[in-house]
Write an enzyme that holds these catalytic residues in place. Structure first.
Site, mmCIF file in Angstrom:
data_model
loop_
_atom_site.group_PDB
_atom_site.id
_atom_site.type_symbol
_atom_site.label_atom_id
_atom_site.label_comp_id
_atom_site.label_asym_id
_atom_site.label_seq_id
_atom_site.Cartn_x
_atom_site.Cartn_y
_atom_site.Cartn_z
ATOM 1 N N GLY B 469 0.821 -1.211 0.000
ATOM 2 C CA GLY B 469 0.000 0.000 0.000
ATOM 3 C C GLY B 469 0.849 1.252 0.000
ATOM 4 O O GLY B 469 0.338 2.367 -0.001
ATOM 5 N N GLN B 622 2.496 8.618 2.693
ATOM 6 C CA GLN B 622 3.137 7.886 3.780
ATOM 7 C C GLN B 622 3.157 8.728 5.051
ATOM 8 O O GLN B 622 2.910 8.228 6.141
ATOM 9 C CB GLN B 622 4.576 7.527 3.391
ATOM 10 C CG GLN B 622 4.666 6.479 2.298
ATOM 11 C CD GLN B 622 4.425 5.096 2.871
ATOM 12 O OE1 GLN B 622 5.276 4.518 3.512
ATOM 13 N NE2 GLN B 622 3.238 4.593 2.664
ATOM 14 N N GLY B 688 8.511 5.325 5.423
ATOM 15 C CA GLY B 688 7.202 4.793 5.839
ATOM 16 C C GLY B 688 6.904 4.967 7.312
ATOM 17 O O GLY B 688 5.754 5.142 7.696
ATOM 18 N N GLU B 689 7.893 4.896 8.155
ATOM 19 C CA GLU B 689 7.635 4.902 9.593
ATOM 20 C C GLU B 689 7.911 6.251 10.251
ATOM 21 O O GLU B 689 7.412 6.529 11.337
ATOM 22 C CB GLU B 689 8.502 3.826 10.257
ATOM 23 C CG GLU B 689 8.120 2.434 9.804
ATOM 24 C CD GLU B 689 9.200 1.397 10.108
ATOM 25 O OE1 GLU B 689 8.867 0.366 10.683
ATOM 26 O OE2 GLU B 689 10.365 1.620 9.767
#
Lengths: 328, 743
Positions: B469, B622, B688-689
């Site tokens: 995703g 993101q 992403g994080e």
């Protein structure tokens, strides 16, 4: 989910008749029942589909009130022009509950009958007196943040989870019930739900051989309408505390104060003594506290949910303060 | 042809390319398939004669299964078999393990552990039969259920002791010594874990919802005890993973064993409750922060200790201190991580393991230090950014924290004036602002991908890399299109299949920079071939819109042939000589209800420096996701475990509260673009994080600024706000004349 037979009830009295069998459940929207069947909390051998019965209309009553059929969806009730105009507390309460998708399916009758979301009731591997009488209450010494502080028993501390009925309780609506023989009886919403006592599996007045056909609202009650629902997530969460209020203030004095509370008990909590404290008196902080004292005089927390007691007091203050501001 | 390229040659080659599509906000190339429902997820493949399996899970916490009475279940209509093979796995595999976890499910280590699989003709039959299996146990008495019950194990790799922190705390003009607790989290991916396994007698094909096929194939082979080359794993679309699908889950092994035994395809889909109860939790944490500062606010001491938990035997330990090691200066340092062994479900990687909970605690403590020292919170961070890693003296590969703080503060409209709590009200609501720094370590992983330039001038990229995703499909198309000079629509991206070269897997935020680098290297090799054909140096090769140097077409240069190369990226040794991380700054404005303690986020902004932007749209997405998780961490998300048997009680999306739309206001993202040539050949870092590594503290700090409640736990729920409100807040409000009749 266990295998079940699906039948269609041709009429409300037939539906009522079908519920004589303890293994039969009526299904309309199914938003609660089907979830519970998947978890095997509910294991009916027969479902009677009532979704096509002629109970899906909202009509004016001769006395100027409103009759909401048992199969009217929550969405249809919340958007109905007369509900919005004359009973906005009801529209607001419904819109504070669930999600649009659920409200599109959920019905008036089903919503009144929805079961508790107690974590232990919905897990069949855990003791629960409501689901398995005599097995014990896991919540009392378990995770009980959402649980009741009013009207609990040593058998059960679950809450009634709904919003709609809290508003109906403030409005003093009536639940109409058809019996198997085709006769009807009615019960005030305020008396429809039961406290757990020693029979926590009995949640409401509906007996075997009965079906809810409608809820009627009294003629417009006037006043200012509030539904205040407190929760940490702003939607799709059950109330920590909710307050439904119909308030009239004239010349700084309360002339109407119909208050019902959600999230606190096994039923929408209505106590006429709370409003009575307010009537005829000038609004001030001390008076609000006095009303809260009446509401909470028998309140008892179970550790994790102790906070609900001061939160209920503060939420009541918030609603009454707002009402005073709006009336000024 | 195959080419192995492991290191960048030091030239910023991508910026020399002519197509101009890399970094552009290209809509997802798989977007249409997803929104029209034609993108197939693991459980959705139409496979003939597929049987359905449902897991049976334990109802004790710790002990042994002594008897599995399957008689009643096996006589039920449609029931085919009960699989209680000793190769069934009892828990999901930790990320990058590459081998099976604990098997032999007769040994029960947590409530809800899978112990068998019921297979039936229909899902409903299997689900019902699973409830009719009577299990007898020999239960162990009094298993440890709470981290407070046991003596924890010190994680020595994480222990740092430099200088004398205790003395620094005494010497400090301003100090903070605070304990902060965070509750456990669930990944809460939308798509439940699911697998369809099909054994044809020779080869096992498994459609599964997994993040890292390159490791997953080894894990499955190990669990089943069959060779990897007999297994094909396919995961073309994954409906969110957030760490929960890094390793194979019990459904994958159970479906495979059932298919091998029954010689027909078997599908196993976990129920939502099973996903919550037997996959992965983020450990709860209790943390102690000690900050010692000079009168100006310069840190001279830094302490961060944390206690986390996991099952006995599990190696994973929530790496709470990961970025604390290098975040701020302070020559006197004490860091220690402790692990308590308890019988709750497996703890593992959930959305930014470590920093997701470590950074908010650190940044809450920094806010307290800002208040004590009277230094503006932004300024306090700026003055404590270290020049090099304070523990190992390594330089940073790149470091954009200062720019993020400045640009973020500007864009948000941060008021650097004196700060005092409870200064702004709107009716019942206290309004406040808060900020926090963010950081997330950067990693890359070995990756391979094949890129083929076909004779017709189109390209194909193939790898077992997944797109969970995040936008992998799209950035791979952009990378190849940029390097080979074509429209991204001419690039076919074929991923999520172990028949293709091994990628890095999606996880740890390393996916895009690792697989992007492998694709970059494959394209470099193709460019060299093309350059040779065109008679120019590769550096001079100008590819754009399917033309070479604006003249001959690619088709013409290819002359009917295809060019194919495998890019093989291996993290460079040079990376070990640097500390590499993405950095960010978070700013939030919240409102807190005076009466009810409810918090709502009015607006939130994050500014992030993370190397090259590969696609501005998916990069921003993101971060929007990260900011949303920050809101969840700050306000709503909490796993609740029963104190008596340790089972997870709030095990569905109705009762485990991820933020809903109404909780998420307008979010603003500032991309502080940079080039980090150390981080990866394509000069990109993980993304992403990062968006949730600290953001919760910006909200918590704003709550304090709004109403004066300093809540030392996450999530910050209405009851915890009310419990922390200053006792005189009502009086103050009345004095301020804010509201009529306010109690």
């Amino acid at each position: 989910m266990q295998p079940f037979e699906l039948v269609r009830a041709p009429s409300p009295s037939d539906a009522a008749q079908l519920t004589k069998d303890e293994h039969t459940r009526l299904i309309a929207g199914g938003t609660n029942l089907l979830d519970l069947m998947k978890l095997q909390v509910e294991t009916p051998s027969r479902l009677a589909d009532i979704s096509r019965l002629d109970c899906a209309e909202i009509t004016d009553t001769p006395d100027g009130g409103l009759r909401i059929g048992a199969l009217v969806t929550n969405t249809a009730t919340a958007v109905h022009p007369r509900v919005r105009q004359d009973y906005p507390v009801l529209a607001r309460a419904i819109l504070a509950g669930a999600t649009q998708q659920l409200r599109n399916k959920a019905t008036t009758g089903g919503n009144l009958c929805q079961r508790t979301r107690c974590f232990y009731f919905t897990k069949i591997d855990q003791p629960c007196n409501k689901r398995d009488p005599g097995s014990g209450c896991s919540a009392i010494e378990g995770v009980a943040k959402l649980h009741a502080v009013l009207g609990t028993s040593d058998q059960c501390i679950a809450t009634y989870p709904g919003d709609m009925a809290v508003a109906m309780s403030a409005l003093d609506a009536e639940v109409h019930i058809m019996k198997e023989d085709g006769t009807e009886r009615s019960v005030p919403v305020r008396d429809f739900h039961l406290l757990p006592g020693d029979t926590p599996w009995r949640e409401n007045e509906l007996g075997r051989g009965e079906m809810i056909t409608a809820v009627t609202l009294p003629p417009p009650v006037g006043g200012a309408h509030y539904y205040r629902k407190v929760r940490e997530r702003s939607s799709y969460a059950f109330a920590l505390v909710s307050v439904a209020a119909v308030i009239e203030i004239e010349g700084g004095v309360f002339t109407r104060a119909d208050l019902a509370f959600g999230g606190l008990a096994h039923k929408p909590w209505f106590d006429p003594a709370i409003g009575a404290v307010l009537l005829g008196k000038a609004a001030d902080d001390a008076l609000f506290d006095e009303a809260a004292d009446v509401l909470l005089q028998s309140a008892r927390g179970f550790g994790e949910n102790d906070f609900k007691i001061p939160l209920a007091r503060r939420t009541l203050r918030a609603v009454l303060t707002q009402a005073v501001e709006d009336a000024a | 042809m195959s080419t192995t390229r492991t290191e960048n040659d030091g030239k910023a080659r991508l910026d020399d390319m002519k197509q101009g599509v890399l970094g552009e906000p290209l809509p997802r190339i798989d977007g249409l398939a997803k929104v029209t429902g034609t993108a197939r997820y693991a459980a959705e493949y139409p496979i003939d004669n597929c049987a359905e399996g449902v897991l049976v899970t334990s109802t004790i916490t710790h002990g042994t299964v002594t008897r599995l009475d399957t008689q009643a279940a096996l006589t039920m209509p449609g029931v085919i078999a009960v699989i209680d093979d000793s190769r069934l796995i009892t828990r999901a595999v930790q990320g990058t393990a590459g081998e099976a976890p604990q098997q032999a499910p007769v040994t029960v280590c947590y409530w809800g552990q899978p112990i068998a699989l019921v297979v039936a003709e229909s899902f409903e039959q299997a689900r019902d039969a699973a409830k009719r299996i009577h299990v007898e146990y020999d239960a162990s008495p009094n298993p440890s259920l709470s981290p407070d019950d046991v003596t924890p194990e010190e994680q020595e790799d994480d222990t740092v002791s430099q200088g004398d922190l205790e003395q620094a705390m005494k010497d400090a003009a301003h100090s903070v010594d605070v304990r902060i607790a965070t509750k456990g989290h669930a990944s809460a991916a939308m798509e439940p874990h699911a697998a369809i396994a099909d054994w044809d007698g020779e080869e096992l094909t498994v459609h599964a919802s997994l993040q890292m096929l390159n490791y997953n194939i080894s894990e499955l082979a190990d669990a089943l005890d069959i060779p990897e080359d007999k297994i094909r794993l396919i995961a073309r679309f994954v409906g969110g993973g957030f760490g929960s699908k890094l390793g194979i889950s019990p459904d994958v092994v159970a479906a495979s064993l059932a298919s091998i035994k029954l010689k027909r395809p078997v599908r196993v889909v976990l129920s939502r409750q099973q996903v919550f109860q037997c996959i992965m939790r983020r450990s709860e944490t209790t943390q102690r922060l000690r900050l010692a500062a000079t009168s100006e606010g310069k840190l001279i001491g830094f302490g961060h200790e944390a206690l986390v938990s996991n099952l006995p035997g599990e190696e994973f330990c929530e790496p709470v201190l990961q970025s604390s090691h290098f975040m701020y200066r302070g020559e006197n340092r004490e860091l220690m991580l402790n692990l308590a062994r308890i019988h709750r479900m497996t703890a593992g990687s959930v959305r930014a393991p470590g920093e997701a909970v470590g950074m908010p605690a650190l940044e809450a403590a920094m806010d307290m230090l800002a208040e004590k020292s009277g230094v503006d919170p932004v300024q306090l961070r700026l003055m404590n950014i270290p020049d090099k890693d304070p523990e190992n003296d390594l330089p940073f590969s790149s470091h954009k924290l200062a720019e993020c703080l400045r640009q973020g503060a500007d864009a948000f409209g941060w008021d650097a004036g004196p700060r005092k709590a409870r200064q702004r009200r709107e009716g019942e609501w206290w309004i406040g602002t808060g900020m926090a720094s963010g950081a997330r370590i950067h990693n890359t992983m070995e990756s391979r991908t094949r890129v083929t330039l076909s004779a017709d001038g189109t390209a194909r990229v193939e790898t077992d890399m997944t797109d969970i995703g995040t936008g992998t499909y799209t950035i791979l198309a952009q990378m190849v299109a940029e390097m080979l000079g074509m429209d991204p629509a001419a690039v076919r991206v074929d991923i999520g299949d172990t028949r293709h070269p091994r990628g890095p897997g999606s996880g740890g935020s390393w996916g895009a920079s690792s697989i992007g680098s492998a694709a970059f290297l494959a394209c470099r090799a193709i460019r060299e071939d093309l350059a040779a054909r065109a008679g120019v140096a590769e550096e001079a090769l100008d590819l754009r819109d399917g033309k070479v140097g604006g003249g001959r077409t690619l088709v013409d240069v290819l002359g009917g042939e295809s060019l194919s190369h495998e890019g093989h990226y291996k993290p460079a040794k040079a990376q070990e000589e640097y500390t590499a991380a993405g950095f960010g700054a978070f700013f939030a404005q919240v409102r807190v209800n005076h009466f009810t303690g409810e918090t709502r986020v009015d607006r939130m902004l994050g500014a992030f420096g993370f190397g090259r932007v590969l696609n501005r749209r998916t990069a921003r997405s993101q971060f929007l996701g990260g900011l949303t998780w920050s809101i969840g961490t700050a306000l709503t998300e909490a796993l609740e475990f029963d104190p008596r048997d340790g089972h997870l009680v709030n095990c569905d999306l109705a009762e485990y509260h991820v933020p809903v739309h109404r909780d998420v206001p307008d979010l603003d993202v500032v991309l502080v673009e940079e080039r980090d040539a150390i981080a990866s050949p394509i000069e990109a870092k993980g993304i992403g994080e990062l968006g949730m590594c600290g953001g919760a503290a910006a909200i918590g700090n704003a709550i304090y600024n709004a109403c004066g409640a300093r809540v030392l736990q996450f999530p910050i729920t209405p009851d915890s706000v009310l419990a922390s409100l200053p006792r005189d807040s009502c009086k103050l409000l009345r004095e301020a004349g804010a509201m009529r009749g306010l109690a």
